[in-house]
Design a protein around this motif. Structure first.
Motif, mmCIF file in Angstrom:
data_model
loop_
_atom_site.group_PDB
_atom_site.id
_atom_site.type_symbol
_atom_site.label_atom_id
_atom_site.label_comp_id
_atom_site.label_asym_id
_atom_site.label_seq_id
_atom_site.Cartn_x
_atom_site.Cartn_y
_atom_site.Cartn_z
ATOM 1 N N ASN A 135 -4.034 33.772 36.745
ATOM 2 C CA ASN A 135 -3.235 34.004 37.953
ATOM 3 C C ASN A 135 -1.808 34.390 37.565
ATOM 4 O OD1 ASN A 135 -5.440 32.973 39.656
ATOM 5 N ND2 ASN A 135 -4.892 30.987 38.788
ATOM 6 N N LYS A 136 -1.345 35.533 38.090
ATOM 7 C CA LYS A 136 -0.020 36.023 37.720
ATOM 8 C C LYS A 136 0.753 36.475 38.947
ATOM 9 C CE LYS A 136 -1.364 37.528 33.088
ATOM 10 N NZ LYS A 136 -1.413 38.643 32.106
ATOM 11 N N ALA A 137 2.011 36.026 39.011
ATOM 12 C CA ALA A 137 2.907 36.438 40.095
ATOM 13 C C ALA A 137 4.142 37.102 39.498
ATOM 14 C CB ALA A 137 3.316 35.233 40.936
ATOM 15 N N ILE A 138 4.578 38.192 40.112
ATOM 16 C CA ILE A 138 5.832 38.847 39.735
ATOM 17 C C ILE A 138 6.779 38.721 40.917
ATOM 18 C CG2 ILE A 138 6.944 41.003 39.026
ATOM 19 C CD1 ILE A 138 4.233 41.893 37.881
ATOM 20 N N VAL A 139 7.948 38.134 40.681
ATOM 21 C CA VAL A 139 8.867 37.841 41.782
ATOM 22 C C VAL A 139 10.309 38.059 41.317
ATOM 23 C CG1 VAL A 139 9.000 35.371 41.202
ATOM 24 C CG2 VAL A 139 9.447 36.093 43.552
ATOM 25 N N ASP A 140 11.196 38.373 42.249
ATOM 26 C CA ASP A 140 12.618 38.550 41.947
ATOM 27 C C ASP A 140 13.217 37.194 41.580
ATOM 28 O OD1 ASP A 140 15.594 38.503 42.766
ATOM 29 O OD2 ASP A 140 15.146 40.650 42.779
ATOM 30 N N ARG A 141 13.812 37.128 40.406
ATOM 31 C CA ARG A 141 14.315 35.847 39.888
ATOM 32 C C ARG A 141 15.433 35.272 40.762
ATOM 33 N NH1 ARG A 141 18.608 34.279 36.884
ATOM 34 N NH2 ARG A 141 19.312 36.443 36.686
ATOM 35 N N VAL A 142 16.389 36.122 41.149
ATOM 36 C CA VAL A 142 17.536 35.643 41.931
ATOM 37 C C VAL A 142 17.088 35.189 43.319
ATOM 38 C CG1 VAL A 142 19.772 36.275 42.927
ATOM 39 C CG2 VAL A 142 19.155 37.087 40.637
ATOM 40 N N SER A 195 16.664 35.761 31.271
ATOM 41 C CA SER A 195 17.462 36.968 31.506
ATOM 42 C C SER A 195 16.575 38.136 31.904
ATOM 43 C CB SER A 195 18.261 37.319 30.252
ATOM 44 O OG SER A 195 17.413 37.346 29.116
ATOM 45 N N SER A 196 16.310 38.261 33.195
ATOM 46 C CA SER A 196 15.511 39.365 33.694
ATOM 47 C C SER A 196 15.658 39.425 35.204
ATOM 48 C CB SER A 196 14.036 39.164 33.319
ATOM 49 O OG SER A 196 13.233 40.208 33.831
ATOM 50 N N GLY A 197 15.675 40.629 35.771
ATOM 51 C CA GLY A 197 15.760 40.761 37.220
ATOM 52 C C GLY A 197 14.531 40.196 37.899
ATOM 53 N N ASP A 198 13.360 40.610 37.404
ATOM 54 C CA ASP A 198 12.088 40.062 37.890
ATOM 55 C C ASP A 198 11.476 39.188 36.801
ATOM 56 O OD1 ASP A 198 12.354 41.447 40.241
ATOM 57 O OD2 ASP A 198 11.073 43.115 39.628
ATOM 58 N N ILE A 199 10.689 38.205 37.224
ATOM 59 C CA ILE A 199 10.012 37.334 36.264
ATOM 60 C C ILE A 199 8.516 37.308 36.545
ATOM 61 C CG2 ILE A 199 11.996 35.837 35.786
ATOM 62 C CD1 ILE A 199 10.684 33.801 37.764
ATOM 63 N N ILE A 200 7.759 36.972 35.507
ATOM 64 C CA ILE A 200 6.314 36.807 35.627
ATOM 65 C C ILE A 200 6.004 35.314 35.529
ATOM 66 C CG2 ILE A 200 4.070 37.392 34.646
ATOM 67 C CD1 ILE A 200 5.510 39.779 33.245
ATOM 68 N N ILE A 201 5.273 34.781 36.501
ATOM 69 C CA ILE A 201 4.823 33.386 36.448
ATOM 70 C C ILE A 201 3.318 33.407 36.232
ATOM 71 C CG2 ILE A 201 4.711 31.168 37.644
ATOM 72 C CD1 ILE A 201 7.110 32.036 39.317
ATOM 73 N N GLU A 202 2.871 32.862 35.108
ATOM 74 C CA GLU A 202 1.444 32.825 34.783
ATOM 75 C C GLU A 202 0.907 31.417 35.015
ATOM 76 O OE1 GLU A 202 0.674 34.225 30.858
ATOM 77 O OE2 GLU A 202 1.342 36.278 31.277
ATOM 78 N N LEU A 203 -0.232 31.320 35.710
ATOM 79 C CA LEU A 203 -0.800 30.026 36.082
ATOM 80 C C LEU A 203 -2.300 30.012 35.808
ATOM 81 C CD1 LEU A 203 0.878 30.151 39.562
ATOM 82 C CD2 LEU A 203 1.583 28.538 37.816
ATOM 83 N N SER A 204 -2.817 28.829 35.504
ATOM 84 C CA SER A 204 -4.277 28.684 35.393
ATOM 85 C C SER A 204 -4.794 27.832 36.547
ATOM 86 C CB SER A 204 -4.665 28.086 34.040
ATOM 87 O OG SER A 204 -3.964 26.873 33.814
ATOM 88 N N ASP A 205 -4.260 26.609 36.692
ATOM 89 C CA ASP A 205 -4.608 25.781 37.855
ATOM 90 C C ASP A 205 -3.462 24.811 38.120
ATOM 91 O OD1 ASP A 205 -5.132 23.056 36.620
ATOM 92 O OD2 ASP A 205 -6.614 24.229 35.503
ATOM 93 N N ALA A 211 2.813 25.917 33.814
ATOM 94 C CA ALA A 211 3.063 27.305 34.198
ATOM 95 C C ALA A 211 3.934 27.966 33.140
ATOM 96 C CB ALA A 211 3.758 27.365 35.546
ATOM 97 N N ILE A 212 3.662 29.241 32.885
ATOM 98 C CA ILE A 212 4.447 30.020 31.933
ATOM 99 C C ILE A 212 5.349 30.959 32.720
ATOM 100 C CG2 ILE A 212 4.353 31.691 30.045
ATOM 101 C CD1 ILE A 212 3.208 29.009 29.284
ATOM 102 N N VAL A 213 6.621 31.004 32.359
ATOM 103 C CA VAL A 213 7.578 31.926 32.983
ATOM 104 C C VAL A 213 8.048 32.903 31.914
ATOM 105 C CG1 VAL A 213 9.706 32.155 34.307
ATOM 106 C CG2 VAL A 213 8.300 30.099 34.569
ATOM 107 N N LEU A 214 7.885 34.197 32.188
ATOM 108 C CA LEU A 214 8.235 35.248 31.231
ATOM 109 C C LEU A 214 9.159 36.260 31.896
ATOM 110 C CD1 LEU A 214 4.579 35.966 30.018
ATOM 111 C CD2 LEU A 214 6.278 34.617 28.774
#
Length: 375
Positions: free
Chosen positions: A257-264, A336-346, A351-354
């Motif tokens: 499961n992956k979400a891309i969202v604006d960090r700010v 340090s990124s405008g958008d971030i990726i949040i990776e999830l399993s359950d 959770a991983i934030v990239l």
């Protein structure tokens, strides 16, 4: 021993190293700065025995070499209140009486003998390793990880930053068991494989002085101490003893499961919604579904609740996961990124934030442990 020095330049150097002095010094002389004048070069040292910091500056019209310990609090208070001007510092090496002569006045006090100041530890050449890295790289590595260090008396290895050197990269790691940061630089390599744990205090001191410097830092370390040699500063510190946990084992792989969202946007939403969370748990929930993230919090005891919707790109199963908002805010502030990726399993796994915008020389990963939602 007599020399003339700029008041503002002296204050700048003293403030940079003053945090090395402990508020509860083991020896009275450790409440002092050690002034060591050789020719026109003045070396100033501050120490708490665990961490020692030295800075050097040039003086004018000096008369005689010498070494003397001057009280730190008194010296800093005088200099903070003085406008920029040349100061004459005159020390009688026999009586240890110090005269500080300004344009309009004179201050007089007694110093301590320089010989009483503890000797800075040396390096064990047989067990030493050495490498050179840019100051900007070291500053970034410390800044990215320092916030994630722990304050754990039972596990002192968690109270510092792990430095790992290899022929492939330089890795900085910090964790407090709730969050973990792994920051790798692929443009910094060594000819050897080694590691050490830098305690939190010297890491903070380096973070403070590195922005003042340019060029490279020479890092030397053996099994007990690390030496950071900068153009105008030198830091020596005792390393944390023990083995750092195998951090790679706790990083979940293959998260579907992956979400891309604006960090700010997420950080601002989190700061508003978390006001309505329970003060004890600080729990916030993220509900993820197609192209939408709902951030919510509630405090049943005081009949408080709040939620906000955010647009995001989400691929995966619909799910809800809970985090301590303070920890999630820390991660969002330090990535340090405008958008971030949040990776999830359950919802029960980390959770991983990239960063979405990646630098080819950097590999940045942040991990945050979830909280039970139905608690």
């Amino acid at each position: 021993m007599k020399f003339v020095v700029s008041s503002s330049e002296l204050l700048s150097h003293l403030q940079a190293i003053s945090r090395a002095i402990s508020s509860k010094s083991q020896l009275p002389v450790l409440d002092c700065f050690l002034f060591d004048l050789k020719g026109t070069t003045l070396s100033i040292t501050a120490s708490d025995l665990e961490v020692t910091m030295t800075t050097s500056m040039e003086t004018d019209s000096n008369d005689g070499d010498g070494k003397v310990a001057l009280p730190s609090k008194m010296l800093l208070e005088i200099l903070k209140k003085l406008p920029e001007q040349p100061l004459t510092i005159d020390v009688s090496m026999s009586s240890l009486v110090v005269d500080i002569i300004s344009e309009k006045g004179k201050y007089n006090f007694v110093a301590q003998a320089g010989e009483d100041y503890p000797v800075i530890p040396g390096i064990d050449e047989d067990k030493a390793s050495k490498l050179q890295v840019p100051t900007s790289l070291l500053l970034t590595g410390i800044t990215k990880t320092l916030f994630a260090t722990a304050d754990d008396e039972l596990r002192p290895v968690m109270n510092g930053i792990l430095f790992e050197f290899s022929p492939n990269n330089l890795t900085f790691v910090a964790s407090d068991s709730h969050k973990l940061v792994r920051y790798q630089r692929l443009d910094a390599r060594s000819d050897f494989e080694a590691s050490f744990i830098l305690p939190k205090k010297p890491a903070g001191l380096l973070k403070n002085v590195l922005p003042r410097e340019s060029g490279d830092v020479v890092i030397e370390f053996d099994h007990k101490n690390a030496f950071f040699n900068l153009p105008n500063y030198k830091l020596v510190c005792r390393l944390v003893e023990g083995n750092y946990p195998t951090y790679n084992a706790v990083i979940p792989q293959g998260n579907p499961n992956k979400a891309i969202v604006d960090r700010v946007d997420l950080a601002n939403t989190l700061s508003r919604v978390s006001i309505f969370s329970n003060q004890a748990s600080n729990l916030v929930k993220l509900h993820l579904s197609n192209d939408e993230m709902v951030v919510s919090a509630q405090d049943i005891d005081f009949s408080l609740s709040g939620f906000e919707k955010l647009k995001c790109q989400y691929e995966g199963d619909e799910m809800e996961i809970g985090f301590k908002s303070v920890f999630l805010s820390d991660i969002l502030e330090n990535i340090s990124s405008g958008d971030i990726i949040i990776e999830l399993s359950d919802p029960s796994r980390a959770a991983i934030v990239l960063p979405f915008d990646k630098n080819e020389d950097e590999d940045e990963l942040m991990l945050i442990m979830p909280m039970m939602i139905n608690a």
